[in-house]
Motif scaffolding. Sequence first.
Motif: not given
Length: 320
Positions: A294-318
Motif C-alpha cells: 500500500v505504501v509503495i503504491g501511494t508513493i508512486i501516486i504521490a510522485t506523480f502528484a508532486l510533479r503536477v504541483v511543480s509544473s503548476l508552480f512553474r506555469e504560474e511563475a512563467s
Amino acid sequence: MTVTETREAAAPPRAPEKKPAGARRRAWATRAPLLPALIFLIAVTQLPFVATLVISLFDWNSLKPEKRHFTGFSNYASVFTDEALRESVVTTVVLTASVVIVSVVLGLAFALLLNRAFFGRGFVRTLLITPFLLVPVSAALLWKHALYNPEYGLFNGALTWFGDLFGIESIAQPEWTSEMPLIAIEAALVWQWTPFMMLILLAGLQSRPAEIIEAARLDGAGPWQIFRHLTLPHLRRYLELGILLGSVYIVQNFDAVFTITSGGLGTANLPYTVYETFYRAHEYGLASAAGVVVVIGTIIIATFALRVVSSLFREEASRA
C-alpha cells in the motif's frame, strides 16, 4: 594557435575552489535549527517503516511467537496470490477509481456554478465545503445511521413520504448497506471528497485570463465552445492534481469501510485487509507485507502528484 593558448589548452582543469571555513560554518548555522525536526521526522516515519520492512520478511504469528522464522519475499508472493488479498486489491482499485471520477465530475460542475456571481454565493460555497471539514469517522457514522438506516434513515423516510404523496402504499424500503454495500461506501466518500475537487477546480477557473475569455465571446464563441476549447485545456493540470491527490487519500481510506460495512459483503479494501490480518489473524509478517505494498503504491501516486504541483508552480511563475 599561440604558445600561451597551447599551454592553456594542455593544462589540466582546475579543481573547484573550496568554500572558506567561515562560509561553511554559516551554512551549518542556518541548517542546525532544522536538525531536531529532521531527526524527529526520521524517528517517527522512517524507523517504523524500516521495522515494517523487516517484519514483512518473516513468517510471524503473534499467537505462535516460537515458530517465527525468516521467509524472504514469500509474504509478498502471498499478497498477490492469496484470493482474499487479490479481491481487496480489486476492491481498492474500483473504490478509488469510482470515487475519484464521480468526485471530479461533480466538483467541476459545482466549481462552474460557484465561478458565477449570484446572490448568496459565499453562503452556498460554505455549505458545499462543509462535508470535507467533517472528521471521516463522523461522516461515515452520519451516512450509516442518519441516511442508510432502514428504520429511521432519511433515505427510506423520503421514500415513505414520496409513496404517501402519490398514494403508493407498498413502496420498497431497501437495506442500503446490505443490498448495495460498495455503492453505499462510494456515495459517502463522494459526498465528502467532492468539495476537495471543487476547491482545486474553482482555483483553476479563477486563474483563467479574463481577456482571452472576453476575446472568444467577441469572436462569437458560445458557452460550450469556450468550455471545450479554453476552459478544459486550462484546467488540465488542476484536474490531474485533483485526481492524483484524491487517489492518494482514497486508496488509504479505512474509516468508511470499517464504519459502514466492517469490510463485509465484498467491501474490504487493502487498508482494511491489513487491519484484519494484523489485529484479527495476528499474522504480523503478512500484514506488514500488505502494508508495504500500500505504501509503495501511494508513493508512486504521490510522485506523480508532486510533479503536477511543480509544473503548476512553474506555469504560474512563467505567467508572472
